[in-house]
Each structure stands twice: as C-alpha cells, then as structure tokens.
Design a protein around this motif. Structure first.
Motif, PDB file in Angstrom:
ATOM      1  N   LEU A 137      -8.641   7.137  -4.331  1.00 29.02           N
ATOM      2  CA  LEU A 137      -8.477   5.821  -3.615  1.00 29.02           C
ATOM      3  C   LEU A 137      -8.833   4.491  -4.542  1.00 29.02           C
ATOM      4  O   LEU A 137      -7.962   3.707  -4.505  1.00 29.02           O
ATOM      5  CB  LEU A 137      -9.562   5.727  -2.308  1.00 29.02           C
ATOM      6  CG  LEU A 137      -9.566   6.647  -1.483  1.00 29.02           C
ATOM      7  CD1 LEU A 137     -10.543   6.340  -0.268  1.00 29.02           C
ATOM      8  CD2 LEU A 137      -8.232   6.792  -0.610  1.00 29.02           C
ATOM      9  N   ALA A 138      -9.482   4.670  -5.568  1.00 27.94           N
ATOM     10  CA  ALA A 138      -9.513   3.597  -6.492  1.00 27.94           C
ATOM     11  C   ALA A 138      -8.258   3.495  -7.260  1.00 27.94           C
ATOM     12  O   ALA A 138      -7.613   2.715  -7.657  1.00 27.94           O
ATOM     13  CB  ALA A 138     -10.784   3.742  -7.534  1.00 27.94           C
ATOM     14  N   LYS A 175      -5.489   2.101  -5.326  1.00 30.31           N
ATOM     15  CA  LYS A 175      -5.635   0.578  -5.192  1.00 30.31           C
ATOM     16  C   LYS A 175      -5.005  -0.223  -6.473  1.00 30.31           C
ATOM     17  O   LYS A 175      -4.466  -1.059  -6.293  1.00 30.31           O
ATOM     18  CB  LYS A 175      -7.211   0.144  -4.991  1.00 30.31           C
ATOM     19  CG  LYS A 175      -7.559  -1.361  -4.895  1.00 30.31           C
ATOM     20  CD  LYS A 175      -8.822  -1.507  -4.571  1.00 30.31           C
ATOM     21  CE  LYS A 175      -9.301  -2.969  -4.746  1.00 30.31           C
ATOM     22  NZ  LYS A 175      -9.074  -3.586  -5.956  1.00 30.31           N
ATOM     23  N   ASN A 176      -5.465   0.340  -7.682  1.00 26.22           N
ATOM     24  CA  ASN A 176      -4.918  -0.015  -8.970  1.00 26.22           C
ATOM     25  C   ASN A 176      -3.802   0.265  -9.577  1.00 26.22           C
ATOM     26  O   ASN A 176      -3.392  -0.317 -10.669  1.00 26.22           O
ATOM     27  CB  ASN A 176      -6.135   0.259  -9.779  1.00 26.22           C
ATOM     28  CG  ASN A 176      -7.436  -0.484  -9.634  1.00 26.22           C
ATOM     29  OD1 ASN A 176      -7.546  -1.752  -9.684  1.00 26.22           O
ATOM     30  ND2 ASN A 176      -8.341   0.201  -9.518  1.00 26.22           N
ATOM     31  N   LYS A 217       2.155   1.811  -3.494  1.00 25.78           N
ATOM     32  CA  LYS A 217       0.919   2.447  -4.230  1.00 25.78           C
ATOM     33  C   LYS A 217       1.000   3.876  -3.979  1.00 25.78           C
ATOM     34  O   LYS A 217       0.642   4.655  -5.138  1.00 25.78           O
ATOM     35  CB  LYS A 217       0.053   1.472  -3.995  1.00 25.78           C
ATOM     36  CG  LYS A 217       0.130   0.171  -4.962  1.00 25.78           C
ATOM     37  CD  LYS A 217      -1.419  -0.585  -4.648  1.00 25.78           C
ATOM     38  CE  LYS A 217      -1.400  -1.897  -5.399  1.00 25.78           C
ATOM     39  NZ  LYS A 217      -2.443  -2.701  -5.347  1.00 25.78           N
ATOM     40  N   ASP A 230     -15.526   6.617  -3.574  1.00 27.59           N
ATOM     41  CA  ASP A 230     -14.557   5.988  -3.078  1.00 27.59           C
ATOM     42  C   ASP A 230     -14.687   5.245  -1.712  1.00 27.59           C
ATOM     43  O   ASP A 230     -14.442   4.102  -1.466  1.00 27.59           O
ATOM     44  CB  ASP A 230     -13.022   6.685  -3.284  1.00 27.59           C
ATOM     45  CG  ASP A 230     -12.636   6.470  -4.675  1.00 27.59           C
ATOM     46  OD1 ASP A 230     -13.185   5.913  -5.482  1.00 27.59           O
ATOM     47  OD2 ASP A 230     -11.487   7.239  -4.944  1.00 27.59           O
ATOM     48  N   MET A 232     -15.045   1.369  -0.525  1.00 25.38           N
ATOM     49  CA  MET A 232     -14.170   0.786   0.696  1.00 25.38           C
ATOM     50  C   MET A 232     -14.941   0.470   1.723  1.00 25.38           C
ATOM     51  O   MET A 232     -14.392  -0.674   2.133  1.00 25.38           O
ATOM     52  CB  MET A 232     -12.962   1.994   0.991  1.00 25.38           C
ATOM     53  CG  MET A 232     -11.856   1.556   1.817  1.00 25.38           C
ATOM     54  SD  MET A 232     -10.563   2.718   1.946  1.00 25.38           S
ATOM     55  CE  MET A 232     -11.606   3.992   2.967  1.00 25.38           C
ATOM     56  N   LEU A 237       0.683  -1.339  -0.029  1.00 31.24           N
ATOM     57  CA  LEU A 237       0.063   0.175   0.009  1.00 31.24           C
ATOM     58  C   LEU A 237       1.062   1.129   0.102  1.00 31.24           C
ATOM     59  O   LEU A 237       0.450   2.169  -0.613  1.00 31.24           O
ATOM     60  CB  LEU A 237      -0.968  -0.002   1.273  1.00 31.24           C
ATOM     61  CG  LEU A 237      -1.971   1.042   1.419  1.00 31.24           C
ATOM     62  CD1 LEU A 237      -2.626   1.426   0.157  1.00 31.24           C
ATOM     63  CD2 LEU A 237      -2.775   1.076   2.670  1.00 31.24           C
ATOM     64  N   PHE A 288     -14.638  -2.233  -3.645  1.00 32.21           N
ATOM     65  CA  PHE A 288     -13.224  -2.105  -4.414  1.00 32.21           C
ATOM     66  C   PHE A 288     -13.110  -3.557  -4.929  1.00 32.21           C
ATOM     67  O   PHE A 288     -13.123  -4.689  -4.184  1.00 32.21           O
ATOM     68  CB  PHE A 288     -12.253  -1.561  -3.657  1.00 32.21           C
ATOM     69  CG  PHE A 288     -12.264  -0.048  -3.569  1.00 32.21           C
ATOM     70  CD1 PHE A 288     -12.672   0.562  -4.827  1.00 32.21           C
ATOM     71  CD2 PHE A 288     -11.754   0.713  -2.576  1.00 32.21           C
ATOM     72  CE1 PHE A 288     -12.605   2.245  -4.690  1.00 32.21           C
ATOM     73  CE2 PHE A 288     -11.761   1.936  -2.523  1.00 32.21           C
ATOM     74  CZ  PHE A 288     -12.166   2.887  -3.500  1.00 32.21           C
TER      75      PHE A 288
END
Length: 448
Positions: free
Chosen positions: A349-350, A353-354, A6, A439, A443, A3, A448
């Motif tokens: 946030l999305a 995550k990706n 990212k 988002d 979550m 995390l 998600f």
C-alpha cells in the motif's frame, strides 16, 4: 484516476519483475531436463484466477499479489508438498540433479533481476541521459533546517565531503548525509569534520520527506507572479526582494519564512529593480503566501549528461551497483535505535501511494514512464539482494544448503531441509502480514 494509474503501475512493475525472476529459474531447469510442474504469477492458495496446462507445466495467475513461483519437481519449496519426496528420486527431479546444476537453477532468478536492472538503467542513460542538480555551481551555502542543525551543521557551512567523498548531485548528497558517519565542511574559512548526530537523523525521518533538510540557496529574485493583488501592488517579474518589515533578505528561503510569519497581514517590502530600491506594500494571504515564485532561476544549476551506447552499458552497471549500495546502507538506519527508520518501511500500500505519476497543468494524470522504469530497475536489484539473504524459503536459503553439499560432499538430510523450509515460510508469511498490517494501520490512522 490517479490511484488507478498508481495501482496499474505497481501491478505492471511487479508482474514484469516476478515473471522474469521466475523465468530465471524456469529456463535453466528446463535446460537441465528438470520437470517444472507450475509457473505462476502471484500466489494461488485454494484457487487461481486463470490457468492452462501446456506440456508438463501448468501456467497460471494467482489471486494473491505477493510474488510468484515455479514449482520444480523433487524440490522442497514453499508449497511444502513432501509426498513426492518420500518416493525414490527420479532422473527428472530437482533432487536428482548434480549440485552445480541445482545451484545454477536457484541463482537464475536473482541473476535475471540484476541483469534486468542493468539493462533498464543502461537504456535510461542512453535514451534520456541523466539530469541532476549540480551543487558545485551554487556559490551560496546550503539552507540548513533545524533537522540539519540537529545533525551538526551550522549556518554558512559549505559541504566539502561526506565520509571522505565529494558529492555534487543534490539528491544523492541528501541521502549520503543521512547515511553518513562524518561530514567535512568549510566553516568560517576552515575545514571542519564532525560526526553526524543520530538525533538529527531521527528528526529527518519524522518528516514526510526525510531529505528536505538540505536545500540550495538562491537570491529572492521573482520570476513568477500568480496573485493579481501582488501584481497590482507593483511587484514585477525580475524584482529582487531585499527586505521584509525592515528585516534583511538575502535568500528566497528567508523571504518565505518572513511571509509565513505575517499570514493575513500586510508587509512592507523593499525590492531591488534596475539598480535602485523601491518600497512596496504587499498583502499576505491567510495561508501565508503572496503568490510568487523564484524557482526558475534554479534551472541553470541543472545539468543533463548524455551517454553513448557503449558508455550506457558501463553506466547501467554502475547505477545498478549504486542503487544496491544505497539500499543496503539504509539497513543501518532501519535498525538504528535513535533513528528508528523501520517506522518508514512500507509494504504494497505504501509503495502504491508513492508510485510516480506525471501531473499536467490541467490536472490530468498519466504515467511518468521514466520514473516508472527507474522504480522497476531499483526494485529489481533490491529483489535480487533480498532473495540472496540466506533464509529458508528464499533463493538464498537453497543456495546455502547447496553450497554446503558441494563443500562437505554430502547433501543436507531431507528432514532438515523440510523443517528449515517450514520455519522459513512461517517467518516470511509473518513478515508479510506484519508489513501489510502496518500499511493498513498507517492508512487508518493517517500515517501515510
């Protein structure tokens, strides 16, 4: 750790894009001797994380990571500071400059974003080449899931064209199908063209991976065995499984389907080895697996194309246009009543995550720099497009008002500019809150 990596990638990418975008406004403004009061990475309502004044400009970092800005004197912008505008225009103010100079200043950001994408894509093509799965090398028809069949495909179809164009790159083929109006296939020896059904597209968007409806088929030749019980039962690398419980197996996807149906049981299989078939009994785990893989044979279908320096320049431009075209086309899925693609739209946030990462076999995680720069290039050209949308508060809004002045011969009244800017800012803030709220909702609810 994953995390954290990212988040770091997201902040780094956004920082690069924002700084260069705002530099695209800053440099022509300074060239035309226009006073720039602030140059900020991220927004700074109420306070900033860091700031330093150099000359007439305050450089700083805000705490709200939704973009950045340059505050140009004498310009109606998102700060809505109109006190200065009540005074007579000064030679160093934005409003005192000729319309063509103001137009160049406002177009500077999107211009830099596009050229940045062009440069990144060009460098990626030159240094890394481009690797793709060539569907033309696969003799077998595609594996069509229930989602694909919902769009209109049938077992045995060989895709010839999508909206009249040939596409052999598997990743692009799946996206082209989702964005298509009609598909041409070879079906039972005849060319058949059918419209792609929106119901099938809607089913695809309900999946975690919308492009998983289309996968290549290959024989169930085992190239990896990680389950000791399966190996002890007699299965060997190079064996081709041809039946499971007397059900004929032609392709690997059929094998996985039969194995999944027999989770926690023993299955009778026949394998083809050295030209003869042999019976085996294999134990299926409760998870519906036997610990084998057949994907190494897919490597022969991948092709890496390399580009010279000169070719990479043209290729970088082409990839930028392709990226922009795909993203613009996706709008019709976002606003399609059946597909409801807007449910897949995500905010910061999305995106975090990706964000792509490189996972090693030992479980360690690091930055996949190729994927990172690909994402940054894609996002850069996307920001260029979004900023050109003629909404007050975005560069496109300022451009429209300036073009109006150049065509009509007189500026838009100051009060109209202020009111339009206020409406635009409120709209954009509301949109950001909606996306960020979506988002958070996803979550919290596990969407998600």
């Amino acid at each position: 750790m994953e995390l954290a990596i990212k988040i770091f990638q997201f902040i780094l990418s956004i920082s690069i894009l924002v700084i260069l975008h705002e530099l695209g406004h800053f440099l022509p403004a300074k060239y035309f001797k226009t006073k720039v009061e602030k140059f900020y990475l991220f927004f700074d309502p109420w306070f900033s994380l860091a700031k330093k004044k150099i000359g007439e400009t305050e450089y700083g970092i805000g705490w709200l990571p939704f973009g950045g800005y340059v505050k140009i004197a004498g310009m109606v912008d998102e700060s809505m500071d109109t006190e200065q505008l009540k005074q007579p225009a000064q030679p160093w103010e934005f409003r005192a400059k000729p319309a063509w100079q103001r137009l160049i200043i406002m177009l500077g950001g999107v211009t830099v974003n596009f050229f940045l994408a062009w440069i990144i894509y060009g460098c990626l093509s030159f240094f890394n080449g481009e690797t793709s799965f060539d569907t033309a090398k696969v003799d077998a028809p595609m594996n069509y899931t229930s989602v694909a069949k919902g769009m209109g495909f049938q077992d045995g179809d060989k895709i010839l064209k999508v909206d009249g164009k040939t596409q052999n790159n598997l990743d692009k083929l799946a996206l082209d199908v989702l964005l298509s109006d009609e598909i041409t296939v070879l079906r039972n020896g005849k060319e058949v063209t059918f419209p792609t059904n929106d119901d099938g597209k809607a089913m695809a968007f309900r999946d975690e991976n919308p492009k998983a409806f289309l996968t290549p088929r290959f024989p169930a030749v085992i190239d990896t065995i990680v389950n000791a019980k399966t190996a002890a039962a007699g299965l060997k690398v190079g064996d081709q499984i041809v039946s499971v419980n007397q059900h004929k197996i032609n392709y690997y996807d059929e094998l996985t389907g039969e194995i999944t149906k027999n989770a926690g049981k023993n299955i009778n299989v026949e394998v083809l080895r050295a030209g003869t078939t042999q019976p085996l009994v294999l134990e299926v785990s409760k998870d519906g697996t036997i610990g084998v893989s057949s994907y190494k044979q897919m490597t022969k279908f991948y092709e890496t194309k390399h580009f010279s320096f000169g070719e990479s320049i043209g290729r970088g431009f082409t990839r930028s246009i392709e990226s922009l075209t795909y993203q613009v086309k996706q709008f019709k899925l976002i606003f399609n009543k059946k597909v409801q693609g807007y449910k897949k739209v995500g905010g910061p946030l999305a995106i975090i995550k990706n964000m792509p990462v490189d996972k090693a076999r030992d479980g360690s995680v690091s930055i996949d720099w190729t994927a990172f720069w690909s994402f940054t290039a894609m996002f850069s050209v996307w920001l260029a497009f979004l900023n050109l949308i003629p909404i007050p508060g975005l560069d496109g809004g300022h451009v429209i008002f300036t073009l109006y002045e150049m065509i009509v011969g007189k500026p838009v009244p100051q009060k109209i500019l202020e009111n339009a800017q206020m409406v635009g800012v409120i709209f954009l803030l509301g949109l950001m809150l909606l996306i960020f709220g979506s988002d958070i909702f996803k979550m919290v609810t596990g969407g998600f």
